[in-house]
Design a protein around this motif. Structure first.
Motif, PDB file in Angstrom:
ATOM      1  N   ILE A   3       0.849  -1.148   0.023  1.00 33.17           N
ATOM      2  CA  ILE A   3      -0.056   0.064   0.086  1.00 33.17           C
ATOM      3  C   ILE A   3       0.725   1.185   0.101  1.00 33.17           C
ATOM      4  O   ILE A   3       1.995   1.194   0.490  1.00 33.17           O
ATOM      5  CB  ILE A   3      -0.818  -0.037   1.290  1.00 33.17           C
ATOM      6  CG1 ILE A   3      -1.601  -1.165   1.309  1.00 33.17           C
ATOM      7  CG2 ILE A   3      -1.903   1.267   1.350  1.00 33.17           C
ATOM      8  CD1 ILE A   3      -2.530  -1.581   2.529  1.00 33.17           C
ATOM      9  N   LEU A  19      -4.341   1.147   8.362  1.00 39.98           N
ATOM     10  CA  LEU A  19      -4.272   0.411   7.111  1.00 39.98           C
ATOM     11  C   LEU A  19      -3.235  -0.891   7.595  1.00 39.98           C
ATOM     12  O   LEU A  19      -3.667  -2.018   7.338  1.00 39.98           O
ATOM     13  CB  LEU A  19      -3.883   0.991   5.951  1.00 39.98           C
ATOM     14  CG  LEU A  19      -4.817   1.929   5.292  1.00 39.98           C
ATOM     15  CD1 LEU A  19      -4.203   2.767   4.295  1.00 39.98           C
ATOM     16  CD2 LEU A  19      -5.629   1.007   4.514  1.00 39.98           C
ATOM     17  N   ARG A  20      -2.474  -0.612   8.687  1.00 40.59           N
ATOM     18  CA  ARG A  20      -1.451  -1.627   8.848  1.00 40.59           C
ATOM     19  C   ARG A  20      -2.168  -2.464   9.966  1.00 40.59           C
ATOM     20  O   ARG A  20      -1.605  -3.840  10.182  1.00 40.59           O
ATOM     21  CB  ARG A  20      -0.345  -1.223   9.469  1.00 40.59           C
ATOM     22  CG  ARG A  20      -0.409  -0.586  10.818  1.00 40.59           C
ATOM     23  CD  ARG A  20       0.812  -0.633  11.777  1.00 40.59           C
ATOM     24  NE  ARG A  20       1.047   0.103  13.118  1.00 40.59           N
ATOM     25  CZ  ARG A  20       0.314  -0.194  14.205  1.00 40.59           C
ATOM     26  NH1 ARG A  20      -0.051  -1.634  13.904  1.00 40.59           N
ATOM     27  NH2 ARG A  20       0.334   0.414  15.330  1.00 40.59           N
ATOM     28  N   SER A  22      -5.144  -3.892   9.106  1.00 40.18           N
ATOM     29  CA  SER A  22      -6.046  -4.806   8.138  1.00 40.18           C
ATOM     30  C   SER A  22      -5.197  -6.024   7.906  1.00 40.18           C
ATOM     31  O   SER A  22      -3.717  -6.089   7.545  1.00 40.18           O
ATOM     32  CB  SER A  22      -6.062  -4.063   6.710  1.00 40.18           C
ATOM     33  OG  SER A  22      -6.724  -2.959   6.893  1.00 40.18           O
ATOM     34  N   ALA A  25      -2.811  -6.192   4.660  1.00 43.98           N
ATOM     35  CA  ALA A  25      -1.761  -5.367   4.524  1.00 43.98           C
ATOM     36  C   ALA A  25      -0.572  -5.881   4.789  1.00 43.98           C
ATOM     37  O   ALA A  25      -0.223  -6.036   6.020  1.00 43.98           O
ATOM     38  CB  ALA A  25      -2.013  -4.049   5.279  1.00 43.98           C
ATOM     39  N   ILE A  28       3.344  -1.087   4.238  1.00 42.59           N
ATOM     40  CA  ILE A  28       2.644   0.462   3.970  1.00 42.59           C
ATOM     41  C   ILE A  28       3.900   1.343   3.519  1.00 42.59           C
ATOM     42  O   ILE A  28       4.613   1.547   4.507  1.00 42.59           O
ATOM     43  CB  ILE A  28       1.847   0.690   4.917  1.00 42.59           C
ATOM     44  CG1 ILE A  28       0.501  -0.288   4.986  1.00 42.59           C
ATOM     45  CG2 ILE A  28       1.158   1.976   4.783  1.00 42.59           C
ATOM     46  CD1 ILE A  28      -0.352  -0.354   6.198  1.00 42.59           C
ATOM     47  N   PHE A  67      -2.342  -0.831  -3.799  1.00 48.33           N
ATOM     48  CA  PHE A  67      -3.440   0.071  -3.341  1.00 48.33           C
ATOM     49  C   PHE A  67      -2.727   1.377  -2.870  1.00 48.33           C
ATOM     50  O   PHE A  67      -1.832   1.217  -2.095  1.00 48.33           O
ATOM     51  CB  PHE A  67      -4.220  -0.647  -2.416  1.00 48.33           C
ATOM     52  CG  PHE A  67      -5.414   0.287  -1.822  1.00 48.33           C
ATOM     53  CD1 PHE A  67      -6.355   0.615  -2.733  1.00 48.33           C
ATOM     54  CD2 PHE A  67      -5.200   0.983  -0.509  1.00 48.33           C
ATOM     55  CE1 PHE A  67      -7.305   1.402  -1.992  1.00 48.33           C
ATOM     56  CE2 PHE A  67      -6.219   1.573   0.056  1.00 48.33           C
ATOM     57  CZ  PHE A  67      -7.325   2.126  -0.802  1.00 48.33           C
ATOM     58  N   ASP A 306     -12.309  -2.791   8.597  1.00 48.47           N
ATOM     59  CA  ASP A 306     -11.189  -3.010   8.017  1.00 48.47           C
ATOM     60  C   ASP A 306     -11.012  -1.946   6.883  1.00 48.47           C
ATOM     61  O   ASP A 306     -11.937  -2.076   6.049  1.00 48.47           O
ATOM     62  CB  ASP A 306     -11.030  -4.420   7.202  1.00 48.47           C
ATOM     63  CG  ASP A 306      -9.683  -4.638   6.531  1.00 48.47           C
ATOM     64  OD1 ASP A 306      -9.267  -3.542   6.169  1.00 48.47           O
ATOM     65  OD2 ASP A 306      -9.513  -5.676   6.511  1.00 48.47           O
ATOM     66  N   LEU A 308      -8.756  -1.182   4.819  1.00 47.90           N
ATOM     67  CA  LEU A 308      -8.305  -1.574   3.478  1.00 47.90           C
ATOM     68  C   LEU A 308      -9.552  -2.142   2.812  1.00 47.90           C
ATOM     69  O   LEU A 308      -9.728  -1.923   1.480  1.00 47.90           O
ATOM     70  CB  LEU A 308      -7.085  -2.636   3.530  1.00 47.90           C
ATOM     71  CG  LEU A 308      -6.405  -3.258   2.215  1.00 47.90           C
ATOM     72  CD1 LEU A 308      -6.118  -2.175   1.156  1.00 47.90           C
ATOM     73  CD2 LEU A 308      -5.630  -4.020   2.623  1.00 47.90           C
ATOM     74  N   GLY A 311     -11.865   0.518   1.452  1.00 49.49           N
ATOM     75  CA  GLY A 311     -11.144   1.307   0.205  1.00 49.49           C
ATOM     76  C   GLY A 311     -11.330   0.248  -1.023  1.00 49.49           C
ATOM     77  O   GLY A 311     -11.654   1.047  -2.185  1.00 49.49           O
ATOM     78  N   LEU A 312     -10.802  -1.098  -1.037  1.00 48.46           N
ATOM     79  CA  LEU A 312     -11.007  -1.824  -2.164  1.00 48.46           C
ATOM     80  C   LEU A 312     -12.554  -2.063  -2.608  1.00 48.46           C
ATOM     81  O   LEU A 312     -12.733  -1.872  -3.765  1.00 48.46           O
ATOM     82  CB  LEU A 312     -10.382  -2.982  -2.103  1.00 48.46           C
ATOM     83  CG  LEU A 312      -9.153  -3.035  -1.488  1.00 48.46           C
ATOM     84  CD1 LEU A 312      -8.435  -4.461  -1.123  1.00 48.46           C
ATOM     85  CD2 LEU A 312      -8.127  -2.834  -2.870  1.00 48.46           C
TER      86      LEU A 312
END
Ligand code: AMP
Ligand code: GLY
Length: 437
Positions: A3, A19-20, A22, A25, A28, A67, A306, A308, A311-312
């Protein structure tokens, strides 16, 4: 997954921190990041500035990034999403066409007018004499605004015709913000209570984040010059379920429908700065094409879902399948700023006291203007840290954040002592004495 987070502030530290967590992930990168992102496990800073699209793209290709998420507005307005889309790299953030909602205040106002979204009456000008004539005819109080990006400084609130005329001359006549003030807006001043409403959108669906409110003024009592934000809390008690439904319908969904009707696909975070009128109308003051800073810090501290995966899902147009879960406890963040901010401030002062703070899941220090120099953490920006805490109620979150903030020291550092006071007053008015807030 690999990421890339683009940006350097407290918002980006909070994004990398969240994010870390998730499960998907792996690694990052933050470009350029700060002294706080440098410390996070499985997070690495990359020395590329947020507006260097070519270098970011080359890095993302080279490291096979899966991402990308962009924090600040400038790269989005300049078309970073278009550049990454053309290269086939997944980036969460609106295209340049969609980011005009923030990049041009005149575009945003005319868009709202076309689509019946509540906003203050206004006129747009590129001619100084015409603007002055309108000011005299319309009468004060008025908001005079630079059309383009001006780092949060392009809005002047005026109480008298003389002040409004001076603002017009500074913006249009003297081009205080260069090309960004080659055109201006003259807008009626609204009264009411401000709230921020931030949603994640995928072109079709809107997923509102928890409500939040920031304090933009530098001084206690919301006085003094405007800043990027001196603190924020979530939720904002002003946003009742009824108001929430109204904002969703009249502002967010109308905006998305308007964008679609104009052939503009919006994917990313959409932030509406609102003035809630005495009759409950959610008037739009501005749109931002990104998450707020510092609102993101308390919001992400409360988000249990989550990020991530979220976002996806937005990139796949699948937000209709998403349910967000939140920590029910309120969160509050206090910004510690460098002396002189928001004007000229010092850099390079050692920051003391962070090591002595006990690690706690209920209090997280997000870094903004910090960096490492010879093994020491030093100040490197106007907003230096955002001390963000959860509490059983807002008062407890506030007490925790201030207890931690009081132990952090650097030359000239200062913070407001009253972050959250409006919400605490509102809660005191509405809650029976026995309720915890
Ligand atoms: P903006 O960048 O457009 O949100 O403006 C910055 C700040 O100026 C807002 O957060 C409001 O506090 C204030 N403001 C902007 N426009 C108006 C308006 N039409 N009426 C009252 N306050 C405004
Ligand atoms: N805190 C206000 C903003 O991010 O624009």
């Amino acid at each position: 997954m690999k990421i890339l987070v683009v940006g350097a502030g407290g918002r980006e530290h909070a994004l990398a921190w969240k994010l870390r967590q998730s499960p998907a992930a792996d690694l990052i990168f933050v470009a350029p990041g700060n002294g706080g992102t440098a410390l996070e496990p499985r997070v690495e800073n990359v020395a590329i500035e947020a507006n260097d699209h070519d270098a970011l793209l080359a890095f993302a290709r080279d490291r096979a990034i899966d991402f990308v998420i962009v924090g600040p507005e400038a790269p989005l307005v300049a078309g970073i999403a278009d550049a990454f889309a053309a290269a086939g790299i997944r980036l969460l953030g609106p295209s340049a066409a969609a980011a005009q909602l923030e990049g041009s205040k005149i575009f945003a106002k005319e868009f709202m007018l076309r689509h019946g979204i509540p906003t203050a009456p206004f006129r747009a000008f590129d001619d100084e004499e015409a603007a002055l004539a309108y000011v005299r005819q319309r009468n004060a109080p008025l908001a005079i605004k630079a059309d383009g990006l001006a780092g949060g400084k392009g809005v002047m609130l005026t109480r008298t015709i003389a002040q409004a005329e001076a603002a017009v001359r500074a913006l249009l006549g003297e081009r205080r913000f260069g090309a960004a003030s080659a055109r201006i807006l003259v807008e009626d001043l609204l009264v009411g209570e401000e709230v921020s409403f931030i949603a994640l959108v995928d072109g079709q669906h809107v997923v509102p984040l928890a409500s939040a409110q920031d304090h933009k003024a530098r001084d206690e009592g919301d006085l003094g010059p405007n800043t990027g934000g001196m603190g924020a809390y979530s939720p904002a008690p002003l946003v009742t379920p009824e108001l929430h439904a109204r904002i969703l319908r009249e502002v967010m969904e109308s905006t998305l429908a308007g964008l679609r009707a104009e052939g503009i696909m919006y994917r990313g975070f959409l932030y509406a700065g609102l003035m809630i009128g005495p009759d409950g109308t959610p008037w739009v003051l501005e749109f931002n094409c990104r998450l707020g800073d510092p609102e993101t810090q308390p919001i992400l501290l409360r988000l249990r879902s989550d990020l991530l995966a979220l976002g996806l899902a937005a990139l796949d147009g699948q937000l209709n399948r998403v349910r967000l879960t939140w920590d029910p406890r309120p969160a509050l963040g206090v910004v510690i700023a460098a002396g002189g901010y928001p004007e000229k401030y010092r850099r390079g002062d050692p920051i003391l006291g962070l090591d002595e703070l006990e690690r706690s899941a209920d209090c997280t220090i997000f870094h903004a203007g910090t960096r490492w120099r010879d093994g020491r953490l030093v100040t490197d920006g106007g907003r230096v840290l955002c001390v963000t805490a959860l509490g059983a109620d807002l008062a407890e979150a506030q007490a925790r954040a201030y207890a931690a903030a009081a132990r952090i020291r650097f030359a000239g550092g200062f913070y407001r002592r009253d972050i959250g006071y409006r919400a605490l007053c509102a809660l005191a008015r509405t809650a029976p004495a026995s309720a915890g807030g």
